[in-house]
Design an enzyme around this catalytic site. Structure first.
Site, mmCIF file in Angstrom:
data_model
loop_
_atom_site.group_PDB
_atom_site.id
_atom_site.type_symbol
_atom_site.label_atom_id
_atom_site.label_comp_id
_atom_site.label_asym_id
_atom_site.label_seq_id
_atom_site.Cartn_x
_atom_site.Cartn_y
_atom_site.Cartn_z
ATOM 1 N N ASP A 33 0.861 -1.106 0.063
ATOM 2 C CA ASP A 33 -0.011 -0.054 -0.011
ATOM 3 C C ASP A 33 0.927 1.047 0.028
ATOM 4 O O ASP A 33 0.559 2.162 -0.709
ATOM 5 C CB ASP A 33 -1.001 0.143 1.050
ATOM 6 C CG ASP A 33 -0.098 -0.209 2.449
ATOM 7 O OD1 ASP A 33 0.848 -0.795 2.535
ATOM 8 O OD2 ASP A 33 -0.689 0.199 3.456
ATOM 9 N N ARG A 76 5.157 4.022 6.235
ATOM 10 C CA ARG A 76 4.412 4.369 7.595
ATOM 11 C C ARG A 76 4.523 2.793 8.023
ATOM 12 O O ARG A 76 5.196 1.729 7.534
ATOM 13 C CB ARG A 76 3.307 4.706 7.709
ATOM 14 C CG ARG A 76 2.222 3.736 6.790
ATOM 15 C CD ARG A 76 0.738 4.823 7.150
ATOM 16 N NE ARG A 76 -0.053 3.883 6.409
ATOM 17 C CZ ARG A 76 -1.254 4.315 5.948
ATOM 18 N NH1 ARG A 76 -1.310 5.616 5.536
ATOM 19 N NH2 ARG A 76 -2.157 3.624 5.061
ATOM 20 N N ASP A 77 3.926 2.523 9.008
ATOM 21 C CA ASP A 77 4.183 1.218 9.971
ATOM 22 C C ASP A 77 3.102 0.177 9.116
ATOM 23 O O ASP A 77 2.104 -0.145 9.954
ATOM 24 C CB ASP A 77 3.731 1.404 11.402
ATOM 25 C CG ASP A 77 2.723 1.908 11.858
ATOM 26 O OD1 ASP A 77 1.929 2.556 11.036
ATOM 27 O OD2 ASP A 77 2.456 2.361 12.950
ATOM 28 N N GLU A 78 3.096 -0.052 7.964
ATOM 29 C CA GLU A 78 2.177 -0.913 7.396
ATOM 30 C C GLU A 78 3.070 -1.503 6.353
ATOM 31 O O GLU A 78 3.429 -2.682 6.267
ATOM 32 C CB GLU A 78 1.274 0.137 6.558
ATOM 33 C CG GLU A 78 -0.248 -0.638 6.373
ATOM 34 C CD GLU A 78 -1.358 0.271 6.279
ATOM 35 O OE1 GLU A 78 -2.517 -0.116 5.771
ATOM 36 O OE2 GLU A 78 -1.413 1.448 6.871
ATOM 37 N N ASP A 124 -5.874 -2.898 -3.175
ATOM 38 C CA ASP A 124 -4.924 -1.919 -3.985
ATOM 39 C C ASP A 124 -4.388 -2.681 -5.156
ATOM 40 O O ASP A 124 -4.322 -2.225 -6.204
ATOM 41 C CB ASP A 124 -3.773 -1.553 -2.921
ATOM 42 C CG ASP A 124 -4.279 -0.774 -1.710
ATOM 43 O OD1 ASP A 124 -5.151 -1.323 -0.938
ATOM 44 O OD2 ASP A 124 -3.833 0.451 -1.481
ATOM 45 N N TRP A 164 -11.281 -6.767 -2.044
ATOM 46 C CA TRP A 164 -10.076 -6.878 -1.605
ATOM 47 C C TRP A 164 -9.907 -8.346 -2.081
ATOM 48 O O TRP A 164 -9.147 -8.660 -3.122
ATOM 49 C CB TRP A 164 -9.853 -6.764 -0.454
ATOM 50 C CG TRP A 164 -9.570 -5.288 0.053
ATOM 51 C CD1 TRP A 164 -8.265 -4.951 0.505
ATOM 52 C CD2 TRP A 164 -10.478 -4.031 -0.135
ATOM 53 N NE1 TRP A 164 -8.324 -3.436 0.707
ATOM 54 C CE2 TRP A 164 -9.417 -2.896 0.274
ATOM 55 C CE3 TRP A 164 -11.719 -4.049 -0.846
ATOM 56 C CZ2 TRP A 164 -9.772 -1.527 0.093
ATOM 57 C CZ3 TRP A 164 -11.872 -2.617 -0.763
ATOM 58 C CH2 TRP A 164 -11.312 -1.449 -0.255
ATOM 59 N N GLU A 216 -2.723 8.638 -1.305
ATOM 60 C CA GLU A 216 -3.657 7.754 -0.644
ATOM 61 C C GLU A 216 -5.220 8.395 -0.666
ATOM 62 O O GLU A 216 -6.019 7.714 -0.906
ATOM 63 C CB GLU A 216 -3.436 7.272 0.695
ATOM 64 C CG GLU A 216 -4.282 6.388 1.447
ATOM 65 C CD GLU A 216 -3.871 6.007 2.960
ATOM 66 O OE1 GLU A 216 -4.446 4.842 3.535
ATOM 67 O OE2 GLU A 216 -3.144 6.720 3.381
ATOM 68 N N HIS A 262 0.562 6.010 -2.621
ATOM 69 C CA HIS A 262 -0.298 4.884 -2.644
ATOM 70 C C HIS A 262 -0.555 4.823 -3.968
ATOM 71 O O HIS A 262 -1.494 5.800 -4.587
ATOM 72 C CB HIS A 262 -1.475 5.496 -1.919
ATOM 73 C CG HIS A 262 -1.575 4.495 -0.761
ATOM 74 N ND1 HIS A 262 -0.664 4.614 0.630
ATOM 75 C CD2 HIS A 262 -2.588 3.606 -0.496
ATOM 76 C CE1 HIS A 262 -1.497 3.716 1.425
ATOM 77 N NE2 HIS A 262 -2.485 3.262 0.770
#
Length: 776
Positions: A349, A353-355, A362, A421, A638, A659
């Site tokens: 994604d 960041r913390d992802e 996506d 998804w 995003e 994103h």
């Protein structure tokens, strides 16, 4: 054969290993100093050919006789480590020599055991708490050296590393000093599989376009482009001096260095100098998402040079689109850079960041655009195997793959099963088939597809899907994620979860019927055709009023319903009227989120509303594609409203400036505006469907795409309302021109056209007049 056995049978085969998986006893656990494993071995003669086979639990770098093996990054890659672990192969004969040789393997936490997920419940040691490696060098005469319990281990200068954390490196102790031994771990070698796709590589470095010193004396660099990668610098200074690198995607008002949107991802590098002349550093076991870097020096140290180093699994461009509008050209470049930065091992994604997770929604909306811009065949095939390995027993597809929550559901229950998804398991294989004629992808994923569509039917035991509202409950859906609502005082309508879910229920079921036909599963084809027809009728009854207006009267509902032929013939004109009206009433501003946006312009074009599509695409206010460009974006955002007009960040707790999802509009640029699309009847660009839908204000337009047959080129210019369209098809690629209402008085290669015309390989010239008012 069960699903996991099917996946294993179709993935690249493993090999017979004499090596064992060994862990360094010097390792002190997650978040501590990285470790190495090493041994010496003697060769009487240098073999004419010698291959290193190597993998790891964690991340590795290998050195033989002091020379790094290969230049791949983040090896062995990111997979569902409990089910699939890639290994790499390198020819190492050129760096071996007669006599004593030394091999050292550096190990770090990586995705395997550093932090994954976010908030108050980060997951550590997700797939295990012991880093380890398995490696062997094999020559023509057999195994030359292999990992076993006799290897020594010790600490690395890497004091700490993590995917979200960054890296701390102390160069004062550069020599690797063995302090401990190694331990053989119980490990199933059947999990090992040959690397399935291209490895992550460095791209050409980017020089800073600006540099300044902030109020606290820190050096800030602007590299002009948001990327996934890291900063590499050269520094000179005293022993013990420290350089700390911090990263950000944007600057707030007053050039405020703002990385609040990284959340719990520390995302920094700290380097302690050894003081021996010029020293060059870049992190070894992590990456960052950034355009800006802030370097803070403590002690006597001078930064001599700094570059940004982008990394990607798909660095090479395979398609392009240019026009007279520089903002549109920048939008295409932004999409390319977002794809590069988020196609790092898996389609993530975001890279900052913390992802940084492989969100299936996506990936599925962007897959076609991805294949236009880069060669993504093996990359997406590998990702689909991750998706199948994460599929739940009831057929639900994970929200992300590889899925950290599958093994740790206590804080992330039910992290699977969202329509839009999970449909990635049906849609992405179809994209691979249309773009690359990859029928094997359809066969490999077929069982998983069936289990998915059966799961969606089971959510409400019928054609209409009524998802629960609570996150984590079975069948929860993200709907049209981040769909804009307009003015908070008088918000615009949005799609409901049940309508969004039912639309995708139909899309995947109908597509699965078509896929079943391609692979010769006639019984499945008939069953899915019947089910799709049932969903179609139920959708019309539930969501279309007798007058023809859709229930939620929003852009996403109309776009998806029209694009997938869910509007009954008697309601087409009324629904078309309302679709146009809601877009016009919104001042041509986008009213779609993650699942609606890729369908919006194609649906308007399909209906002949070219004038509306043009105004939506080119409007420069928020929400809109060109608003991002006008605000200085160099990647796709995003959120439509990710930045206010004054440059301030909106909602930093969930806001990424890299994103790729909304970059899916590039598919429309290739297939509608440039007029070239792969034909599913003759996939892999064996035949191209030619149907340009020119937007006169973009003239001149040119596009290209590299296929397995060669490069396709298309270009057009408008002069006094008449379009001259030039097309070049490589050998092995034919075309089919189908004139529409927008092709008035068409002349192809000097001859008037009255119906569809096949096109041979080679160059073609098509001219036609545009309608006086495009659309209506």
């Amino acid at each position: 054969m069960n699903l996991q056995a099917s996946i294993r049978a179709l993935t690249p085969a493993s090999r017979d290993w004499s090596a064992q998986m060994i862990a360094p006893l010097a390792d002190e656990g997650q978040g501590q100093a990285a470790s190495f494993l090493a041994t010496d071995f003697v060769l009487q003669d240098v073999p004419a050919d010698a291959d290193l086979f190597i993998s790891a639990l964690g991340l590795y770098r290998c050195f033989i006789n002091g020379q790094r093996v290969g230049n791949d990054l983040l090896t062995p890659g990111f997979t569902n480590y409990d089910k699939r672990l890639a290994y790499q192969t390198y020819n190492v004969a050129p760096i071996l020599h007669p006599g004593k040789n030394r091999i050292e393997i550096w190990l770090a936490d990586g995705w395997y055991r550093s932090q994954l997920m976010w908030g108050k419940n980060p997951i550590f040691n997700c797939w295990g708490d012991r880093i380890a490696t398995i490696a062997e060098i094999v020559g023509l005469s057999g195994t030359l050296i292999a990992t076993d319990a006799n290897w020594s281990s010790g600490k690395l200068p890497v004091q700490k590393s993590g995917i979200y954390f960054g890296e701390i490196y102390d160069a004062r102790e550069p020599a690797l000093v063995p302090t401990s031994g190694s331990e053989v771990l119980a490990f199933d070698k059947e999990l090992l599989l040959a690397q399935e796709t291209t490895p992550v590589k460095e791209m050409a470095p980017l020089q800073p376009i600006d540099r300044w010193i902030d109020d606290e004396g820190r050096n800030v660099f602007d590299f002009g482009q948001n990327v996934a990668g890291y900063v590499r610098y050269t520094v000179r200074g005293e022993t013990g001096a420290v350089v700390r690198t911090e990263y950000s995607e944007v600057l707030g008002p007053g050039r405020f260095f703002d990385n609040r949107n990284y959340r719990s991802a520390v995302s920094h590098n700290i380097y302690t100098l050894n003081g021996d002349g010029e020293e060059t550093y870049a992190p070894h076991f992590t990456f960052h998402g950034f355009r800006y870097a802030r370097l803070t020096t403590t002690g006597e140290a001078k930064i001599l040079s700094v570059v940004s180093v982008p990394i990607s699994s798909v660095p090479d461009i395979k398609g392009g689109f240019e026009c007279a509008n520089p903002q549109v050209n920048r939008l295409v470049q932004n999409t390319i850079w977002s794809q590069r930065g988020n196609f790092v091992e898996i389609p993530t994604d975001c890279p900052q960041r913390d992802e940084r997770l492989g969100w299936t929604g996506d990936a599925q909306v962007f897959a076609s655009t991805a294949c236009w811009l880069a060669d993504c065949r093996t990359f997406l095939r590998k990702y689909l195997r991750d998706v199948m390995a994460d599929q739940r027993a009831d057929g639900a597809i994970s929200h992300v793959s590889p899925d950290p929550t599958r093994l740790h559901p206590e804080h992330f229950p039910g992290f699977a099963g969202s329509t839009g998804w999970g449909d990635a398991i049906v849609i992405i294989p179809w994209v691979l088939y249309t773009h690359y004629a990859d029928k094997d992808a359809l066969r490999e994923c077929l069982e998983a597809m069936v289990r998915w569509v059966d799961f969606v039917w089971s959510i409400s035991d019928g054609p209409i899907v009524r998802p629960p509202a609570k996150w984590g409950e079975r069948g929860f859906t993200f709907g049209d994620w981040l769909q804009p609502t307009g003015d908070s005082v008088k918000p615009r309508p949005t799609i409901s979860d049940d309508c969004a879910a039912t639309l995708y229920h139909f899309i995947s079921t109908d597509l699965l019927a078509r896929i079943a036909g391609v692979v010769g599963e006639d019984g499945l084809k008939a069953r899915m055709e019947g089910r799709a027809d049932e969903i179609r009728k139920a959708f019309a009854f539930e969501f279309i009023a007798p007058s023809g207006r859709l229930a939620h009267n929003d852009q996403t509902s109309y776009a998806l319903a029209f694009l997938h032929d869910l509007i009954p013939p008697q309601h087409v004109e009324t629904a078309r009227f309302h679709f146009r009206k809601i877009v016009v009433d919104a001042d041509y501003k986008i009213g779609t989120g993650f699942i609606g946006t890729p369908a919006l312009l194609p649906a308007l074009t399909k209906l002949g509303m070219d004038d509306v599509a043009e105004k939506v695409f080119l409007q420069e206010d928020v929400p809109g594609w060109l608003y991002q460009v006008k605000q200085g974006a160099t990647t796709i955002w995003e959120r439509w409203d990710a930045m206010a007009p004054d440059g301030s960040i909106y909602q930093p707790d969930m806001n990424s400036y890299n994103h790729y999802s909304y970059g899916a509009v590039c598919q429309w640029l290739f297939e509608s505006v440039a007029g070239i699309a792969p034909d599913p009847e003759q996939p892999g660009f064996a035949r191209v469907l030619v149907a340009p839908a020119p937007i006169a204000s973009l003239s001149p337009v040119s596009a290209f795409h590299d296929t397995g047959h060669g490069q396709i080129e298309a270009a057009w210019v408008v002069d006094n309302g008449r379009v001259t369209y030039r097309l070049s098809l490589p050998d092995g690629c034919t075309g089919l021109f189908r004139p529409t209402h927008r092709h008035i008085d068409p002349v192809l290669n000097g001859a008037a056209v009255t119906g569809e015309v096949p096109l041979a390989s080679g160059a073609h010239v098509l001219t036609f007049n545009l309608p006086p008012a495009s659309g209506g």
